[in-house]
Structure formats: structure tokens, C-alpha cells
Design a protein around this motif. Structure first.
Motif, PDB file in Angstrom:
ATOM      1  N   GLN A   1       0.823  -1.214   0.000  1.00 34.50           N
ATOM      2  CA  GLN A   1       0.000   0.000   0.000  1.00 34.50           C
ATOM      3  C   GLN A   1       0.855   1.262   0.000  1.00 34.50           C
ATOM      4  O   GLN A   1       0.534   2.248  -0.656  1.00 34.50           O
ATOM      5  CB  GLN A   1      -0.925   0.007   1.218  1.00 34.50           C
ATOM      6  CG  GLN A   1      -1.950  -1.112   1.225  1.00 34.50           C
ATOM      7  CD  GLN A   1      -2.856  -1.046   2.447  1.00 34.50           C
ATOM      8  OE1 GLN A   1      -3.606  -0.087   2.624  1.00 34.50           O
ATOM      9  NE2 GLN A   1      -2.769  -2.072   3.290  1.00 34.50           N
ATOM     10  N   LEU A   2       1.978   1.232   0.733  1.00 28.52           N
ATOM     11  CA  LEU A   2       2.811   2.434   0.888  1.00 28.52           C
ATOM     12  C   LEU A   2       3.608   2.785  -0.359  1.00 28.52           C
ATOM     13  O   LEU A   2       3.914   3.960  -0.583  1.00 28.52           O
ATOM     14  CB  LEU A   2       3.788   2.247   2.056  1.00 28.52           C
ATOM     15  CG  LEU A   2       3.357   2.707   3.442  1.00 28.52           C
ATOM     16  CD1 LEU A   2       4.409   2.315   4.467  1.00 28.52           C
ATOM     17  CD2 LEU A   2       3.120   4.215   3.485  1.00 28.52           C
ATOM     18  N   GLU A   3       3.958   1.781  -1.143  1.00 35.77           N
ATOM     19  CA  GLU A   3       4.903   2.036  -2.230  1.00 35.77           C
ATOM     20  C   GLU A   3       4.384   3.047  -3.254  1.00 35.77           C
ATOM     21  O   GLU A   3       5.169   3.689  -3.949  1.00 35.77           O
ATOM     22  CB  GLU A   3       5.274   0.727  -2.921  1.00 35.77           C
ATOM     23  CG  GLU A   3       4.124   0.011  -3.575  1.00 35.77           C
ATOM     24  CD  GLU A   3       4.536  -1.346  -4.128  1.00 35.77           C
ATOM     25  OE1 GLU A   3       3.723  -1.941  -4.869  1.00 35.77           O
ATOM     26  OE2 GLU A   3       5.656  -1.810  -3.840  1.00 35.77           O
ATOM     27  N   ASP A   4       3.077   3.223  -3.326  1.00 32.91           N
ATOM     28  CA  ASP A   4       2.516   4.214  -4.248  1.00 32.91           C
ATOM     29  C   ASP A   4       2.427   5.606  -3.623  1.00 32.91           C
ATOM     30  O   ASP A   4       2.084   6.566  -4.315  1.00 32.91           O
ATOM     31  CB  ASP A   4       1.118   3.787  -4.698  1.00 32.91           C
ATOM     32  CG  ASP A   4       1.154   2.526  -5.548  1.00 32.91           C
ATOM     33  OD1 ASP A   4       2.176   2.314  -6.240  1.00 32.91           O
ATOM     34  OD2 ASP A   4       0.180   1.749  -5.509  1.00 32.91           O
ATOM     35  N   TYR A   5       2.746   5.705  -2.315  1.00 30.71           N
ATOM     36  CA  TYR A   5       2.595   6.974  -1.604  1.00 30.71           C
ATOM     37  C   TYR A   5       3.920   7.638  -1.252  1.00 30.71           C
ATOM     38  O   TYR A   5       3.980   8.856  -1.109  1.00 30.71           O
ATOM     39  CB  TYR A   5       1.811   6.748  -0.296  1.00 30.71           C
ATOM     40  CG  TYR A   5       0.334   6.533  -0.474  1.00 30.71           C
ATOM     41  CD1 TYR A   5      -0.578   7.553  -0.208  1.00 30.71           C
ATOM     42  CD2 TYR A   5      -0.163   5.305  -0.890  1.00 30.71           C
ATOM     43  CE1 TYR A   5      -1.942   7.353  -0.356  1.00 30.71           C
ATOM     44  CE2 TYR A   5      -1.522   5.091  -1.047  1.00 30.71           C
ATOM     45  CZ  TYR A   5      -2.408   6.123  -0.777  1.00 30.71           C
ATOM     46  OH  TYR A   5      -3.755   5.926  -0.932  1.00 30.71           O
ATOM     47  N   VAL A   6       4.963   6.843  -1.073  1.00 28.73           N
ATOM     48  CA  VAL A   6       6.224   7.400  -0.571  1.00 28.73           C
ATOM     49  C   VAL A   6       7.386   6.964  -1.465  1.00 28.73           C
ATOM     50  O   VAL A   6       7.344   5.876  -2.067  1.00 28.73           O
ATOM     51  CB  VAL A   6       6.498   6.966   0.888  1.00 28.73           C
ATOM     52  CG1 VAL A   6       5.422   7.508   1.820  1.00 28.73           C
ATOM     53  CG2 VAL A   6       6.585   5.445   0.997  1.00 28.73           C
ATOM     54  N   PRO A   7       8.457   7.779  -1.538  1.00 34.50           N
ATOM     55  CA  PRO A   7       9.618   7.441  -2.377  1.00 34.50           C
ATOM     56  C   PRO A   7      10.714   6.702  -1.614  1.00 34.50           C
ATOM     57  O   PRO A   7      11.858   6.673  -2.047  1.00 34.50           O
ATOM     58  CB  PRO A   7      10.109   8.830  -2.805  1.00 34.50           C
ATOM     59  CG  PRO A   7       9.820   9.697  -1.620  1.00 34.50           C
ATOM     60  CD  PRO A   7       8.552   9.159  -1.007  1.00 34.50           C
ATOM     61  N   TYR A   8      10.385   6.117  -0.464  1.00 38.92           N
ATOM     62  CA  TYR A   8      11.406   5.525   0.383  1.00 38.92           C
ATOM     63  C   TYR A   8      11.611   4.043   0.062  1.00 38.92           C
ATOM     64  O   TYR A   8      10.727   3.373  -0.477  1.00 38.92           O
ATOM     65  CB  TYR A   8      11.022   5.668   1.857  1.00 38.92           C
ATOM     66  CG  TYR A   8      10.484   7.032   2.211  1.00 38.92           C
ATOM     67  CD1 TYR A   8      11.158   8.189   1.801  1.00 38.92           C
ATOM     68  CD2 TYR A   8       9.304   7.181   2.934  1.00 38.92           C
ATOM     69  CE1 TYR A   8      10.669   9.450   2.115  1.00 38.92           C
ATOM     70  CE2 TYR A   8       8.810   8.435   3.252  1.00 38.92           C
ATOM     71  CZ  TYR A   8       9.483   9.562   2.836  1.00 38.92           C
ATOM     72  OH  TYR A   8       8.986  10.796   3.131  1.00 38.92           O
ATOM     73  N   GLU A   9      12.791   3.545   0.438  1.00 38.27           N
ATOM     74  CA  GLU A   9      13.045   2.105   0.343  1.00 38.27           C
ATOM     75  C   GLU A   9      12.320   1.415   1.491  1.00 38.27           C
ATOM     76  O   GLU A   9      12.500   1.770   2.655  1.00 38.27           O
ATOM     77  CB  GLU A   9      14.547   1.823   0.422  1.00 38.27           C
ATOM     78  CG  GLU A   9      14.886   0.333   0.394  1.00 38.27           C
ATOM     79  CD  GLU A   9      16.342   0.056   0.679  1.00 38.27           C
ATOM     80  OE1 GLU A   9      16.663  -1.113   0.995  1.00 38.27           O
ATOM     81  OE2 GLU A   9      17.162   0.996   0.605  1.00 38.27           O
ATOM     82  N   LEU A  10      11.518   0.424   1.173  1.00 35.44           N
ATOM     83  CA  LEU A  10      10.713  -0.264   2.180  1.00 35.44           C
ATOM     84  C   LEU A  10      11.273  -1.659   2.423  1.00 35.44           C
ATOM     85  O   LEU A  10      11.474  -2.435   1.475  1.00 35.44           O
ATOM     86  CB  LEU A  10       9.257  -0.347   1.732  1.00 35.44           C
ATOM     87  CG  LEU A  10       8.567   0.994   1.433  1.00 35.44           C
ATOM     88  CD1 LEU A  10       7.164   0.763   0.897  1.00 35.44           C
ATOM     89  CD2 LEU A  10       8.529   1.882   2.677  1.00 35.44           C
TER      90      LEU A  10
END
Length: 478
Positions: free
Chosen positions: A173-182
């Protein structure tokens, strides 16, 4: 008093109820009833935190934050908003405006007190960083908000859950919202979490089963040197005010009180990473300021300000253990002639190279410092006459064994050094190592040792230079 809180609400009964709650917790409380009065009231009481209604007679909590930003001394005061409607849109809008947290009415006293404690701790730590920066004369060019935003783009976020599938679902879910490495971890992945480089942010799920281990992991992350500066965000899943309060009191920087929400988590990640970037720059400024205070800017060696306390500590330790140590003063020979013949830039280059060669001969426990124009102080803990003599000859050889290649000078420059050395040892002890161990008898005064080393240096100069003289006229030719 634990601090001063400015309460802002247009309804007097709300202000009174909050004042009773906060006073019982030993906070000082000041009051205002509208946005128009905020700046004057805040300048008068200098609050440590502002607690405001989301809606006021003449504006909103966002307007309160804007009013505080008009005064540089109040711009960073944390703000908590209290709302009658906990609609996600209003909550996100308030957080986007710089509000630190939004609590629904009726206010849960446990989570309110925990949130206040957390924000006050963060503010106190931030103020200490500023004071340390100012005290150390640190200076760093302020980075723009854009620069801080660019720094955050390279951040790493560790998503930690009891079930790896939960962490993976959050990441999806987060990968479309933030430019950070998860990165995804379960609670037992502590070794992977500690692998360098550690994450900039840890997001930890706290559900009914994992709350205990998750809280212990949170406290562990905040205590370890490797992760102490990382941001920790707790996610009670499902929402639980008691777990939220416990997470804040154990050191979490932020909490998603309503449980996982991708929009809110993305917003809090960005906000917390901006705080972290600013604090990291502050810490760098403090370190740079402290380093500048004790470091010679030309050679990179420590300076006299650092060398004297180091020598004092070495002497004190030697007195406690009965061990000896060596003190040397070294001076480049005929350095004025180098400056006169080749120019001061060449002389500076010689100093830099001489410092490098001397430092290369040192053990990790030793010290070499530049204490004058071309003069160096060397301290060798644990050294006796024999080891000090050998070390001093090696230092001389390091300088004179190979001519100095100086940029802009066609001919290599031959440089030599003279060294005066003295052994620090309690005169009441024998020559055997540890003869006075544990007796704390005191050693020859540091000032006397420096004087003796200085006289030994002059003896080396007078004897022809390019050599070592140990105190008591014991000489070792280089």
C-alpha cells in the motif's frame, strides 16, 4: 512545574476541564479563547506546548500554528488539536498544516498525558541540541526545505509486524505513496534490522499478541547506539489508547492512534523524516563545532586545548595504576628557513606532511598534537624509558628518512626534527611497572613534566638537532 501549556478554546468549560487535568499532572496552564490572542498570550508565557480546539471562534488549529510561526522563538512549539469530529480528512489536513497530533473528544487522559510527555521530551532534546551547537561555536549553512526533502527521498523504512504478510501488505500500500526504500521484517528479525545500514525509520505493529514483544523491541531500538537516532513509529492494530500511551512512554516518536492508515502513515513518515534530517544536521553542527574547538585546522591533529587535558588524564591514570608514560615535545629544525626560502605555502605543506608522518607512527592510545607553529606534543601512555626512546627515534626517522615533496617546489626539501622526552612516574615508586599500583600517590606535576620535556628539547637542539634527548641528559641519536 513540568512545563507550561497554553490552552486555547472558545468554550470556557472546555478550558476549565483541561486546566484541571493538566494542573493535576503538575503543568502550569495559561489560557486563550481565540486565534487573535494566541501570539500575545504565547509571547507572555512562552509555552512548552499548545493544546487547542480544532475549531475556534475566529479560525482553526492550523491558524494557531500559523500565528506561532510568526515568532521565531515560538515556531517550533508543539501543538495538539482536540476535535469533536475525528473524520480522517480533517485529521490529515491538520497534520499536513503542522499540527503534531489530533485527539478526539472526549479526550482520553492517558493518551493525552503520554502525548504531552513525548512532545515535551522531543522539544527538550531539540533545545539541548541548539544550545550545544551554540556553545561549541558550531556553524552550518542552513539547508532549504527542498534540500531536506531531497535527503528524505533516500530514506529507508523498516516495516515490522508479527506476521510478515502484514508487513508486506503495508509495503504494497505504501509504495505508491512514498519514495522511500521499504523493508519488511517480523519481530524476530533483530539481527537483520541491526545490519548496516540500519533503517532511518522503524514502523512497528502492536497487536493483541505482539504488543509485549513489539514494545520491548521499541525500547531496544531506542537504547542501541546503532538505532538511537532512527525514528520509531508505533501502530496499534487495532487501535488501543493504552498501548499507544505505553509506546509513547517507551520512546516512540509517533503513534498512529487509530490503527494503520496508509494516508496518515505516509504523512507521518514524511514529517518525522524531515525532523530527523534537521536534527541530524544539528548534531553534525555540534560535532563540527566541538571538533573545531580541539582540532588544528591545518594539520587535522588535535591542538593544545585537547592535548593538555589528555596529558592530565594520562598522568592521573598513571598515578592510580603505578604505570609510567612518556611525554615528548618535538620541533621541526630550521623551519623558519623553509618559510623564508620556499614561502609560507610550502612551509604549510611541510607541516601537513610532517603531521601525517608523525601520526602514522602512533598507536591508537597515543596522542600527537600540534601545540605551536612547528611544535608538536606527543603522549605515549604506558611507555617506559626503553619504549619511549625507541618510539622517539622512529619519529625522527619518519621525518628525516625521506625528503618532502612540496607542490610548486622543484627540489625536494630535507626536513629533520628534534625531540625532548621525559618519563612520567611517581618519584616515590621504583622503576618496576605497577610498583605503586592502586596507591593513588600522585605523579610529578604535569607542569613540571612539560618543563622537563621542554628543557630536553632545547638540549637536543643545542646538541646539533635531528636527535632525541631523554630527560636527565640521556640521549639517543637519531
Amino acid at each position: 512545574m513540568q512545563g507550561t501549556i497554553l490552552v486555547i478554546d472558545g468554550i470556557s468549560t472546555n478550558r476549565i476541564m483541561l486546566k484541571v487535568q493538566l494542573t493535576a499532572a503538575c503543568y502550569g496552564v495559561e489560557q486563550a479563547d481565540c486565534v487573535a490572542d494566541v501570539l500575545e498570550a504565547a509571547r507572555h508565557c512562552r509555552p512548552d506546548l499548545v493544546l487547542t480546539a480544532m475549531t475556534l471562534p475566529d479560525g482553526t488549529a492550523a491558524d494557531v500554528k500559523d500565528a506561532l510561526r510568526q515568532d521565531e522563538l515560538l515556531a517550533d512549539v508543539p501543538v495538539i488539536a482536540i476535535t469533536q469530529s475525528n473524520a480522517p480528512e480533517r485529521r490529515l489536513n491538520a497534520l499536513s498544516a503542522g499540527i503534531d497530533d489530533v485527539l478526539p473528544q472526549p479526550v482520553d487522559d492517558v493518551i493525552l498525558q503520554a502525548r504531552i510527555r513525548s512532545l515535551l521530551r522531543a522539544r527538550s532534546a531539540n533545545e539541548e541540541l541548539h544550545m550545544q551547537r551554540d556553545a561549541s561555536h558550531g556553524f552550518v549553512l542552513p539547508l532549504s526545505d527542498r534540500a531536506g526533502h531531497e535527503e528524505a527521498k533516500g530514506a529507508t523504512v523498516a516495516l515490522v509486524a508479527q506476521d510478515p504478510k502484514t508487513a508486506q501488505a503495508w509495503a504494497k500500500q505504501l509504495e505508491d505513496y512514498v519514495p522511500y526504500e521499504l523493508r519488511c521484517h517480523d519481530l524476530d528479525d533483530i539481527k537483520l534490522m541491526m545490519s548496516a545500514p540500519v533503517a532511518d525509520v522503524f514502523v512497528i505493529e502492536l497487536n493483541e499478541i505482539s504488543a509485549g514483544p513489539g514494545l520491548r523491541l521499541l525500547a531496544d531500538l531506542r537504547a542501541r547506539a546503532a538505532t538511537r537516532q532512527s525514528v520509531v513509529i508505533a501502530v496499534p492494530n487495532p487501535a488501543d489508547p493504552m498501548i499507544s500511551a505505553e509506546a509513547l512512554d517507551r520512546g516512540a516518536h509517533d503513534v498512529l492512534q487509530a490503527g494503520f492508515d496508509v494516508d496518515e502513515l505516509a504523512l507521518r513518515l514524511t514529517t518525522q523524516l524531515q525532523y530527523k534530517s534537521r536534527n541530524d544536521r544539528l548534531r553534525d553542527s555540534v560535532r563540527n563545532g566541538l571538533r573545531a574547538a580541539v582540532q588544528d585546522p591545518m594539520t587535522g591533529l588535535y591542538n593544545r586545548r585537547y592535548a593538555k587535558p589528555f596529558l592530565d588524564r594520562t598522568a592521573k591514570r598513571a598515578a592510580e595504576t603505578g604505570d609510567s608514560f612518556a611525554l615528548m615535545l618535538a620541533d621541526l629544525d630550521h623551519f623558519k628557513q623553509i618559510n623564508d626560502e620556499y614561502g609560507h605555502p610550502a612551509g604549510d605543506a611541510v607541516l601537513v606532511e610532517a603531521a601525517r608522518r608523525l601520526q602514522a607512527q602512533m598507536r591508537p592510545v597515543d596522542l600527537v598534537a600540534r601545540v605551536g607553529g612547528e611544535e608538536f606534543m606527543i603522549v605515549l601512555p604506558g611507555a617506559d624509558e626503553i619504549s619511549a626512546g625507541i618510539a622517539a627515534v622512529e619519529l625522527c626517522n619518519a621525518i628525516n628518512s625521506e625528503p618532502f615533496q612540496v607542490p610548486g617546489v622543484n627540489t625536494p626539501i630535507q626536513v629533520t626534527i628534534s625531540i625532548g622526552a621525559v618519563i612520567g612516574r611517581d618519584p616515590n615508586c621504583g622503576n618496576e611497572p605497577g610498583a605503586c599500583r592502586g596507591q593513588d600517590r600522585g605523579t610529578t606535576s604535569v607542569s613540571e613534566l612539560i618543563s622537563n620535556a621542554d628543557r630536553a628539547l632545547y638540549d637536543a637542539k643545542n646538541a646539533g638537532r635531528n636527535q632525541v634527548t631523554l630527560s636527565k641528559n640521556t640521549t639517543a641519536a637519531a
